[in-house]
Design a protein around this motif. Structure first.
Motif, PDB file in Angstrom:
ATOM      1  N   GLY A 178       0.775  -1.232   0.000  1.00 23.39           N
ATOM      2  CA  GLY A 178       0.000   0.000   0.000  1.00 23.39           C
ATOM      3  C   GLY A 178       0.800   1.272   0.000  1.00 23.39           C
ATOM      4  O   GLY A 178       0.237   2.371   0.058  1.00 23.39           O
ATOM      5  N   ALA A 179       2.131   1.192  -0.054  1.00 24.08           N
ATOM      6  CA  ALA A 179       2.961   2.391  -0.097  1.00 24.08           C
ATOM      7  C   ALA A 179       2.827   3.074  -1.449  1.00 24.08           C
ATOM      8  O   ALA A 179       2.683   2.407  -2.478  1.00 24.08           O
ATOM      9  CB  ALA A 179       4.424   2.044   0.177  1.00 24.08           C
ATOM     10  N   GLU A 180       2.893   4.392  -1.437  1.00 28.26           N
ATOM     11  CA  GLU A 180       2.759   5.173  -2.663  1.00 28.26           C
ATOM     12  C   GLU A 180       4.036   5.954  -2.946  1.00 28.26           C
ATOM     13  O   GLU A 180       4.580   6.594  -2.049  1.00 28.26           O
ATOM     14  CB  GLU A 180       1.587   6.151  -2.543  1.00 28.26           C
ATOM     15  N   PRO A 181       4.543   5.916  -4.183  1.00 27.36           N
ATOM     16  CA  PRO A 181       5.731   6.708  -4.517  1.00 27.36           C
ATOM     17  C   PRO A 181       5.414   8.198  -4.461  1.00 27.36           C
ATOM     18  O   PRO A 181       4.390   8.632  -4.989  1.00 27.36           O
ATOM     19  CB  PRO A 181       6.067   6.257  -5.937  1.00 27.36           C
ATOM     20  N   ARG A 182       6.288   8.966  -3.822  1.00 30.80           N
ATOM     21  CA  ARG A 182       6.048  10.390  -3.661  1.00 30.80           C
ATOM     22  C   ARG A 182       7.135  11.267  -4.279  1.00 30.80           C
ATOM     23  O   ARG A 182       6.873  12.410  -4.631  1.00 30.80           O
ATOM     24  CB  ARG A 182       5.935  10.734  -2.171  1.00 30.80           C
ATOM     25  N   ALA A 183       8.366  10.763  -4.371  1.00 35.98           N
ATOM     26  CA  ALA A 183       9.446  11.608  -4.875  1.00 35.98           C
ATOM     27  C   ALA A 183      10.574  10.745  -5.417  1.00 35.98           C
ATOM     28  O   ALA A 183      10.791   9.620  -4.963  1.00 35.98           O
ATOM     29  CB  ALA A 183       9.970  12.528  -3.768  1.00 35.98           C
ATOM     30  N   GLU A 184      11.267  11.271  -6.399  1.00 35.31           N
ATOM     31  CA  GLU A 184      12.501  10.670  -6.903  1.00 35.31           C
ATOM     32  C   GLU A 184      13.653  11.491  -6.352  1.00 35.31           C
ATOM     33  O   GLU A 184      13.721  12.702  -6.558  1.00 35.31           O
ATOM     34  CB  GLU A 184      12.523  10.673  -8.431  1.00 35.31           C
ATOM     35  N   ILE A 185      14.541  10.846  -5.618  1.00 31.99           N
ATOM     36  CA  ILE A 185      15.632  11.560  -4.969  1.00 31.99           C
ATOM     37  C   ILE A 185      16.943  10.841  -5.249  1.00 31.99           C
ATOM     38  O   ILE A 185      16.963   9.715  -5.765  1.00 31.99           O
ATOM     39  CB  ILE A 185      15.407  11.678  -3.454  1.00 31.99           C
ATOM     40  N   ALA A 186      18.039  11.490  -4.909  1.00 31.84           N
ATOM     41  CA  ALA A 186      19.364  10.901  -5.076  1.00 31.84           C
ATOM     42  C   ALA A 186      20.096  10.989  -3.745  1.00 31.84           C
ATOM     43  O   ALA A 186      20.218  12.060  -3.164  1.00 31.84           O
ATOM     44  CB  ALA A 186      20.144  11.631  -6.154  1.00 31.84           C
ATOM     45  N   VAL A 187      20.532   9.843  -3.251  1.00 32.50           N
ATOM     46  CA  VAL A 187      21.297   9.799  -2.011  1.00 32.50           C
ATOM     47  C   VAL A 187      22.526   8.940  -2.235  1.00 32.50           C
ATOM     48  O   VAL A 187      22.615   8.190  -3.200  1.00 32.50           O
ATOM     49  CB  VAL A 187      20.458   9.225  -0.845  1.00 32.50           C
ATOM     50  N   HIS A 188      23.485   9.055  -1.300  1.00 30.17           N
ATOM     51  CA  HIS A 188      24.681   8.217  -1.332  1.00 30.17           C
ATOM     52  C   HIS A 188      25.399   8.272  -2.681  1.00 30.17           C
ATOM     53  O   HIS A 188      25.429   7.304  -3.443  1.00 30.17           O
ATOM     54  CB  HIS A 188      24.344   6.766  -0.991  1.00 30.17           C
ATOM     55  N   GLY A 189      25.908   9.438  -2.994  1.00 21.80           N
ATOM     56  CA  GLY A 189      26.696   9.551  -4.215  1.00 21.80           C
ATOM     57  C   GLY A 189      25.873   9.696  -5.463  1.00 21.80           C
ATOM     58  O   GLY A 189      26.351   9.395  -6.553  1.00 21.80           O
ATOM     59  N   GLY A 190      24.621  10.141  -5.319  1.00 19.28           N
ATOM     60  CA  GLY A 190      23.799  10.396  -6.487  1.00 19.28           C
ATOM     61  C   GLY A 190      23.016   9.200  -6.982  1.00 19.28           C
ATOM     62  O   GLY A 190      22.420   9.243  -8.055  1.00 19.28           O
ATOM     63  N   THR A 191      22.998   8.084  -6.211  1.00 18.81           N
ATOM     64  CA  THR A 191      22.236   6.911  -6.616  1.00 18.81           C
ATOM     65  C   THR A 191      20.747   7.246  -6.657  1.00 18.81           C
ATOM     66  O   THR A 191      20.188   7.714  -5.665  1.00 18.81           O
ATOM     67  CB  THR A 191      22.464   5.758  -5.622  1.00 18.81           C
ATOM     68  N   PRO A 192      20.076   7.030  -7.791  1.00 15.45           N
ATOM     69  CA  PRO A 192      18.646   7.363  -7.864  1.00 15.45           C
ATOM     70  C   PRO A 192      17.809   6.428  -7.003  1.00 15.45           C
ATOM     71  O   PRO A 192      18.031   5.214  -6.980  1.00 15.45           O
ATOM     72  CB  PRO A 192      18.324   7.192  -9.351  1.00 15.45           C
ATOM     73  N   SER A 193      16.849   7.001  -6.294  1.00 16.05           N
ATOM     74  CA  SER A 193      15.981   6.240  -5.409  1.00 16.05           C
ATOM     75  C   SER A 193      14.574   6.811  -5.462  1.00 16.05           C
ATOM     76  O   SER A 193      14.374   7.978  -5.797  1.00 16.05           O
ATOM     77  CB  SER A 193      16.497   6.289  -3.966  1.00 16.05           C
ATOM     78  N   THR A 194      13.618   5.987  -5.114  1.00 15.22           N
ATOM     79  CA  THR A 194      12.237   6.416  -4.990  1.00 15.22           C
ATOM     80  C   THR A 194      11.876   6.495  -3.518  1.00 15.22           C
ATOM     81  O   THR A 194      12.159   5.563  -2.756  1.00 15.22           O
ATOM     82  CB  THR A 194      11.278   5.436  -5.688  1.00 15.22           C
ATOM     83  N   ALA A 195      11.254   7.596  -3.120  1.00 11.52           N
ATOM     84  CA  ALA A 195      10.768   7.740  -1.755  1.00 11.52           C
ATOM     85  C   ALA A 195       9.289   7.400  -1.739  1.00 11.52           C
ATOM     86  O   ALA A 195       8.484   8.049  -2.412  1.00 11.52           O
ATOM     87  CB  ALA A 195      10.996   9.155  -1.248  1.00 11.52           C
ATOM     88  N   TYR A 196       8.929   6.362  -0.997  1.00  7.09           N
ATOM     89  CA  TYR A 196       7.544   5.949  -0.823  1.00  7.09           C
ATOM     90  C   TYR A 196       7.013   6.490   0.500  1.00  7.09           C
ATOM     91  O   TYR A 196       7.779   6.703   1.452  1.00  7.09           O
ATOM     92  CB  TYR A 196       7.435   4.425  -0.806  1.00  7.09           C
ATOM     93  N   VAL A 197       5.700   6.644   0.559  1.00  8.06           N
ATOM     94  CA  VAL A 197       5.031   6.968   1.818  1.00  8.06           C
ATOM     95  C   VAL A 197       3.981   5.907   2.091  1.00  8.06           C
ATOM     96  O   VAL A 197       3.153   5.610   1.226  1.00  8.06           O
ATOM     97  CB  VAL A 197       4.394   8.369   1.792  1.00  8.06           C
ATOM     98  N   GLN A 198       4.047   5.342   3.283  1.00  8.66           N
ATOM     99  CA  GLN A 198       3.072   4.339   3.712  1.00  8.66           C
ATOM    100  C   GLN A 198       2.198   4.913   4.815  1.00  8.66           C
ATOM    101  O   GLN A 198       2.697   5.292   5.882  1.00  8.66           O
ATOM    102  CB  GLN A 198       3.790   3.099   4.240  1.00  8.66           C
ATOM    103  N   GLN A 199       0.902   5.033   4.552  1.00  7.76           N
ATOM    104  CA  GLN A 199      -0.040   5.391   5.599  1.00  7.76           C
ATOM    105  C   GLN A 199      -0.235   4.169   6.496  1.00  7.76           C
ATOM    106  O   GLN A 199      -0.570   3.091   6.021  1.00  7.76           O
ATOM    107  CB  GLN A 199      -1.374   5.832   5.005  1.00  7.76           C
ATOM    108  N   CYS A 200      -0.020   4.339   7.794  1.00  8.83           N
ATOM    109  CA  CYS A 200      -0.068   3.189   8.704  1.00  8.83           C
ATOM    110  C   CYS A 200      -1.426   2.504   8.699  1.00  8.83           C
ATOM    111  O   CYS A 200      -1.498   1.280   8.896  1.00  8.83           O
ATOM    112  CB  CYS A 200       0.293   3.648  10.115  1.00  8.83           C
TER     113      CYS A 200
END
Length: 207
Positions: A178-200
């Protein structure tokens, strides 16, 4: 019944081994199982974070870790500075690894800042793993639900999960829960990642 110190150390080592063997795409396994055991001990002992275990026949077969704030975790690590130094000593001699360690600390300090992440929850799922021999039995789902309960008990309505773009299995799992993707970010040396948000309150479990 409370665990003895020896039992606790064995469980932290088991979690460290599970992380090293099953979350091998990230940087932390490179730092070694001694460091991972110290890290998960600090997560377990902080009131703002949780380490939840799954066991079969008395053996740790899975875990999930999450936190509202990583600063107490880092303070817990620093309180054990002799063991921490020994665990990190080989990596401190390698410039690329040392820089990655600095990046991880910088990321944790910047969490919640910047346009890409400013609207994300403070609570975060840090890591989850289940041994291959124990998969398909609902452990990952049960751990996920228990972490949501931990956050709910601390008045958190949602938590975030940062997932590397190459981890297709992880993306499928979080979307299924049920998590929803909210943002595309880069962490740890620019590695692309997706930030999900899970409503409990909106966790989906397929049976």
């Amino acid at each position: 019944m409370a665990m003895s110190r020896q039992d606790s150390r064995l469980r932290y080592r088991a979690v460290a081994r599970l992380h090293a063997e099953n979350i091998d795409q990230g940087f932390l396994p490179i730092l070694g199982q001694d460091f991972l055991a110290l890290l998960y001990q600090a997560i377990d002992e902080s009131p703002d974070s949780a380490l939840i275990l799954a066991e079969e026949e008395g053996q740790v077969c899975g875990f999930i870790a999450g936190a509202l704030d990583l600063k107490p975790v880092y303070r817990g690590l620093l309180r054990r500075w002799p063991a921490l130094f020994l665990s990190l000593a080989p990596s401190l001699l390698i410039p690329t690894r040392l820089w990655r360690i600095i990046e991880i600390v910088r990321y944790s300090r910047k969490a919640g800042k910047g346009e890409a992440v400013e609207s994300l929850p403070a609570a975060e799922l840090l890591s989850v793993a289940v041994a291959p021999s124990c998969r398909g039995r609902g452990h990952a789902e049960a751990l996920y639900i228990e972490l949501a309960r931990f956050f709910i008990e601390r008045d958190q309505e949602a938590f975030k999960i940062v997932v590397g773009s190459e981890l297709e299995h992880a993306h499928r799992f979080y979307r299924r829960m049920g998590a929803e993707p909210r943002a595309e970010i880069a962490v740890h040396g620019g590695t692309p990642s997706t930030a999900y948000v899970q409503q409990c309150a909106d966790i989906h479990v397929s049976r």
